[in-house]
Design an enzyme around this catalytic site. Structure first.
Site, PDB file in Angstrom:
ATOM      1  N   TYR A 111       0.793  -1.269   0.028  1.00  0.00           N
ATOM      2  CA  TYR A 111      -0.142  -0.033  -0.044  1.00  0.00           C
ATOM      3  C   TYR A 111       0.786   1.239   0.314  1.00  0.00           C
ATOM      4  O   TYR A 111       1.368   1.538   0.991  1.00  0.00           O
ATOM      5  CB  TYR A 111      -0.962   0.062   1.234  1.00  0.00           C
ATOM      6  CG  TYR A 111      -1.861  -1.146   1.421  1.00  0.00           C
ATOM      7  CD1 TYR A 111      -2.205  -2.039   0.235  1.00  0.00           C
ATOM      8  CD2 TYR A 111      -2.421  -1.549   2.542  1.00  0.00           C
ATOM      9  CE1 TYR A 111      -3.017  -2.933   0.306  1.00  0.00           C
ATOM     10  CE2 TYR A 111      -3.189  -2.754   2.730  1.00  0.00           C
ATOM     11  CZ  TYR A 111      -3.467  -3.442   1.662  1.00  0.00           C
ATOM     12  OH  TYR A 111      -4.298  -4.552   1.829  1.00  0.00           O
ATOM     13  N   HIS A 122       0.473 -12.191   1.483  1.00  0.00           N
ATOM     14  CA  HIS A 122      -0.190 -11.255   0.769  1.00  0.00           C
ATOM     15  C   HIS A 122      -0.261 -11.845  -0.730  1.00  0.00           C
ATOM     16  O   HIS A 122       0.513 -11.882  -1.507  1.00  0.00           O
ATOM     17  CB  HIS A 122       0.321  -9.940   0.479  1.00  0.00           C
ATOM     18  CG  HIS A 122      -0.813  -8.746   0.449  1.00  0.00           C
ATOM     19  ND1 HIS A 122      -0.105  -7.672   0.257  1.00  0.00           N
ATOM     20  CD2 HIS A 122      -2.006  -9.017   0.176  1.00  0.00           C
ATOM     21  CE1 HIS A 122      -1.285  -6.855  -0.060  1.00  0.00           C
ATOM     22  NE2 HIS A 122      -2.419  -7.517  -0.137  1.00  0.00           N
TER      23      HIS A 122
END
Length: 314
Positions: A52, A136
């Site tokens: 992010y 992830h």
């Protein structure tokens, strides 16, 4: 490599992708204000990732939480993508983040890569402990290495007391189910796939999680936009693309139903996943104080049983 008792998180979590400049810049003031508002509203679970904003989300979240009592909240981040020096002459909008490209992502599911990612996240966060580590998007990286190296490495880190719980975050229900069936993980972070509009995870993933005692954290519950407003506009997005006419029709019917009972479409979208016994938590992306207040108000709303009877009968 046995898995401990199910690890539970609070019902509502703060998703920090937006304070990492997801899709557009977010000021430092906005980001700090959003986290402060979340804390004041009683939110005690915060989720971020190196992905992010190429680390910006972790840096901002850590700065906002640094002087909060560490024992009073839970924080998760993710591993699998290392941040390395980038070209430094453009931006990261190709990956959806309005940040300079002075860093770049590199897949690394090796044990050394997983441990390095954890250490670097601690440094960016400025914290000495991360509660939950998720692998992830394994379906986008070296998938088989996820099972042979990454998950066993996370198990060892949990056994060493470096983290309290481990999990996998993915939008691929089949991959998540395979991860759950290893018996290694505590949590499955499911992106989409069980929302007010669609529930493919009902077929096998959620029953498997229930069978094996793995709690599910639901994210992307607004299907990237179509369920986020009172009435979906013509240009509403679904899974990051233009929503089809059929999806728009269904979403608008649900919006009308919500309105008939004094609610809004996002109210139904937020509460829908939490009806399933295995889904313990919903994480919502929050960019501003206003969004935090709206989400906290929505989680407090009660949806009448008659509404769910209509939804289930459609």
């Amino acid at each position: 490599m046995t898995r401990p008792t199910t690890y539970l998180l609070p019902t509502l979590g703060f998703g920090a992708a937006q304070i990492g400049n997801l899709y557009r810049p977010t000021s430092e003031e906005e980001a700090l204000g959003a986290v402060d508002a979340a804390w004041e509203a009683g939110i005690r679970y915060y989720d971020t990732a190196p992905h992010y904003g190429l680390g910006l989300s972790e840096e901002r979240l850590g700065a906002a939480l640094r002087y909060r009592p560490r024992e009073e909240y839970q924080l998760s981040t993710k591993v699998g993508r290392l941040l390395v020096p980038g070209p430094g002459y453009g931006d990261d909008m190709a990956n959806g983040f309005a940040v300079p490209d002075d860093r770049a992502r590199r897949w690394d599911f090796s044990e050394s890569g997983i441990r390095r990612s954890h250490e670097e996240s601690l440094a960016r966060l400025g914290l000495d402990y991360i509660d939950v580590l998720y692998l992830h998007d394994p379906e986008e990286g070296p998938l088989e290495q996820a099972f042979t190296e990454a998950l066993p490495a996370l198990v060892r880190m949990r056994e060493e007391g470096l983290v309290s719980a481990i999990g996998v975050g993915s939008k691929d229900g089949d991959v998540l189910e395979r991860c759950v069936r290893t018996g290694m993980i505590d949590l499955a972070m499911l992106s989409g796939r069980y929302t007010l509009l669609e529930q493919p995870a009902m077929r096998t993933l959620l029953p498997t999680c229930e069978e094996l005692g793995v709690a599910v954290v639901a994210v992307s519950i607004f299907n990237s936009g179509i369920l986020a407003r009172h009435t979906p506009p013509d240009d509403a997005t679904y899974e990051y693309g233009q929503a089809s006419e059929e999806l728009l029709r269904r979403a608008r019917e649900l919006a009308t139903l919500a309105g008939e009972h004094g609610l809004e479409l996002p109210d139904l979208a937020l509460h829908f996943p939490l009806r399933h016994p295995v889904i313990s938590t919903v994480v919502l992306g929050m960019r501003t104080e206003r969004q935090v207040r709206e989400n906290v108000e929505r989680i407090a709303h009660e949806v009448p049983d008659e509404v769910w009877e209509i939804v289930d009968g459609r």
